[in-house]
Design a protein around this motif. Structure first.
Motif, mmCIF file in Angstrom:
data_model
loop_
_atom_site.group_PDB
_atom_site.id
_atom_site.type_symbol
_atom_site.label_atom_id
_atom_site.label_comp_id
_atom_site.label_asym_id
_atom_site.label_seq_id
_atom_site.Cartn_x
_atom_site.Cartn_y
_atom_site.Cartn_z
ATOM 1 N N ASP A 70 -2.593 -0.196 -12.923
ATOM 2 C CA ASP A 70 -2.823 1.250 -12.820
ATOM 3 C C ASP A 70 -3.454 1.599 -11.476
ATOM 4 O OD1 ASP A 70 -1.774 1.644 -15.323
ATOM 5 O OD2 ASP A 70 -3.723 1.702 -16.345
ATOM 6 N N GLN A 71 -4.404 0.769 -11.037
ATOM 7 C CA GLN A 71 -5.017 1.015 -9.735
ATOM 8 C C GLN A 71 -3.996 0.884 -8.608
ATOM 9 O OE1 GLN A 71 -9.055 -0.610 -8.894
ATOM 10 N NE2 GLN A 71 -8.894 -1.554 -10.913
ATOM 11 N N GLN A 72 -3.129 -0.114 -8.723
ATOM 12 C CA GLN A 72 -2.113 -0.299 -7.700
ATOM 13 C C GLN A 72 -1.118 0.853 -7.699
ATOM 14 O OE1 GLN A 72 -1.873 -3.011 -5.340
ATOM 15 N NE2 GLN A 72 -0.585 -1.386 -4.512
ATOM 16 N N ALA A 73 -0.771 1.356 -8.891
ATOM 17 C CA ALA A 73 0.154 2.490 -8.975
ATOM 18 C C ALA A 73 -0.471 3.735 -8.346
ATOM 19 C CB ALA A 73 0.516 2.755 -10.436
ATOM 20 N N THR A 74 -1.763 3.949 -8.590
ATOM 21 C CA THR A 74 -2.452 5.081 -7.971
ATOM 22 C C THR A 74 -2.463 4.945 -6.459
ATOM 23 O OG1 THR A 74 -3.854 5.349 -9.927
ATOM 24 C CG2 THR A 74 -4.621 6.348 -7.872
ATOM 25 N N ARG A 75 -2.678 3.736 -5.986
ATOM 26 C CA ARG A 75 -2.672 3.484 -4.546
ATOM 27 C C ARG A 75 -1.290 3.751 -3.959
ATOM 28 N NH1 ARG A 75 -1.739 -0.516 -0.742
ATOM 29 N NH2 ARG A 75 -3.343 -0.710 0.878
ATOM 30 N N ASN A 76 -0.249 3.312 -4.663
ATOM 31 C CA ASN A 76 1.115 3.528 -4.171
ATOM 32 C C ASN A 76 1.457 5.016 -4.099
ATOM 33 O OD1 ASN A 76 1.503 0.772 -3.952
ATOM 34 N ND2 ASN A 76 2.525 0.571 -5.935
ATOM 35 N N ALA B 69 -0.459 7.323 -3.410
ATOM 36 C CA ALA B 69 -1.187 7.942 -2.298
ATOM 37 C C ALA B 69 -0.491 7.732 -0.960
ATOM 38 C CB ALA B 69 -2.610 7.378 -2.230
ATOM 39 N N ARG B 70 0.497 6.850 -0.917
ATOM 40 C CA ARG B 70 1.206 6.627 0.342
ATOM 41 C C ARG B 70 2.077 7.834 0.668
ATOM 42 N NH1 ARG B 70 4.676 1.597 -0.192
ATOM 43 N NH2 ARG B 70 4.767 2.260 -2.357
ATOM 44 N N SER B 71 2.111 8.183 1.928
ATOM 45 C CA SER B 71 2.879 9.350 2.356
ATOM 46 C C SER B 71 4.362 9.051 2.524
ATOM 47 C CB SER B 71 2.313 9.885 3.676
ATOM 48 O OG SER B 71 2.362 8.877 4.686
ATOM 49 N N TYR B 72 4.728 7.781 2.606
ATOM 50 C CA TYR B 72 6.128 7.412 2.856
ATOM 51 C C TYR B 72 6.478 6.235 1.960
ATOM 52 C CZ TYR B 72 10.359 6.201 5.497
ATOM 53 O OH TYR B 72 11.660 5.932 5.865
ATOM 54 N N ARG B 73 7.425 6.450 1.048
ATOM 55 C CA ARG B 73 7.799 5.413 0.077
ATOM 56 C C ARG B 73 9.324 5.265 0.056
ATOM 57 N NH1 ARG B 73 3.916 8.553 -2.708
ATOM 58 N NH2 ARG B 73 5.511 9.511 -4.016
ATOM 59 N N ALA C 174 2.319 3.652 6.849
ATOM 60 C CA ALA C 174 1.817 4.550 5.806
ATOM 61 C C ALA C 174 0.922 3.795 4.829
ATOM 62 C CB ALA C 174 2.987 5.200 5.063
ATOM 63 N N ASP C 175 1.278 2.546 4.529
ATOM 64 C CA ASP C 175 0.494 1.741 3.596
ATOM 65 C C ASP C 175 -0.875 1.407 4.176
ATOM 66 O OD1 ASP C 175 0.419 0.254 1.058
ATOM 67 O OD2 ASP C 175 0.273 -1.506 2.346
ATOM 68 N N ALA C 176 -0.940 1.237 5.500
ATOM 69 C CA ALA C 176 -2.214 0.882 6.136
ATOM 70 C C ALA C 176 -3.227 2.012 6.044
ATOM 71 C CB ALA C 176 -1.982 0.507 7.591
ATOM 72 N N ASP C 177 -2.766 3.240 5.845
ATOM 73 C CA ASP C 177 -3.678 4.381 5.770
ATOM 74 C C ASP C 177 -4.315 4.530 4.389
ATOM 75 O OD1 ASP C 177 -3.066 5.009 8.389
ATOM 76 O OD2 ASP C 177 -1.422 6.350 7.831
ATOM 77 N N VAL C 178 -3.836 3.767 3.392
ATOM 78 C CA VAL C 178 -4.354 3.885 2.035
ATOM 79 C C VAL C 178 -5.461 2.849 1.831
ATOM 80 C CG1 VAL C 178 -3.758 3.794 -0.415
ATOM 81 C CG2 VAL C 178 -2.094 4.652 1.241
ATOM 82 N N PRO C 179 -6.616 3.235 1.305
ATOM 83 C CA PRO C 179 -7.716 2.271 1.105
ATOM 84 C C PRO C 179 -7.297 1.114 0.219
ATOM 85 C CG PRO C 179 -8.475 4.532 0.797
ATOM 86 C CD PRO C 179 -6.983 4.600 0.892
#
Length: 220
Positions: free
Chosen positions: A89-95, A97-101, A136-141
């Motif tokens: 669930d935490q990983q899904a929330t993090r994903n 938050a990415r601006s580009y998927r 984009a992934d690098a910008d997510v905590p």
């Protein structure tokens, strides 16, 4: 009512059969790295799609079957593995938050495929889709660190999820055996004629690589 595994596999094969008439051989360069999903897959062996079947044809079926297994494992995890579910669930929330998927929302035929073509020597890309996604992934905590005890417990739950996935995979392979005939008939109808046409064209170009009139020195 939840669909049975037999129904899900049958519907996945039906969807693949509806897509197969639209398949065409790729005209771009092949890749040097084998597909991790399809290479040596027991699912494809059960379906009767051997190494002589083009990868695009294989991939369209293997991704659909993988979705079935993934959903079964997700349900099992949600019911029985609370720590792993919390981590997912935490990983899904993090994903989210990415601006580009770019790898999300793809048709099954393209899921898991490389985002960019192989580079050609001496012709570097100005940018790549995978590179933009990494930025984009690098910008997510990052996710919070786990204690040693939590890591050990998480590894145990991951092992249980893997065991369940293997069990579901074996059941799916057993079900696919009942669909082999119609899978192979579809390959013979829609795939093999296109491959034979490509081979015939290649043979013709090898037999006559140049216009035969080019060597005619006869003067009028």
């Amino acid at each position: 009512m939840e669909r049975s595994l037999e129904t899900q596999v049958s519907q996945a094969v039906d969807a693949w059969l509806r897509w197969l008439p639209r398949w065409q051989p790729a005209t771009h360069r092949g890749r040097s790295a084998p597909c991790r999903l399809c290479f040596g897959s027991p699912v494809l062996s059960a379906a009767g799609l051997g190494a002589d079947v083009p990868h695009g044809v294989q991939h369209g079926l293997s991704t659909r079957v993988k979705t079935i297994v993934d959903h079964a494992v997700s349900d099992y995890t949600a019911r029985n593995l609370p720590m792993l579910q919390a981590e997912l669930d935490q990983q899904a929330t993090r994903n989210r938050a990415r601006s580009y998927r770019p790898s999300e929302g793809l048709d099954p035929e393209f899921e898991g495929m490389p985002l960019d073509p192989d580079p050609e020597p001496g012709a570097p890309f100005l940018f790549t889709i995978a590179g933009l996604a990494a930025e984009a992934d690098a910008d997510v905590p990052a996710l919070p660190p786990l204690s040693a005890e939590a890591k050990a417990a998480l590894r145990q739950e991951v092992g249980l999820a893997d065991d369940y996935a293997n069990m579901i995979g074996r059941e799916v392979c057993g079900i696919l055996l009942h669909h082999r005939l119609r899978i192979q008939e579809a390959v013979a109808e829609f795939v093999e004629p296109q491959i034979e046409a490509l081979l015939a064209e290649l043979t013709q170009s090898l037999d006559a690589p140049f216009d035969p009139r080019a060597g005619d020195d006869t003067l009028d």
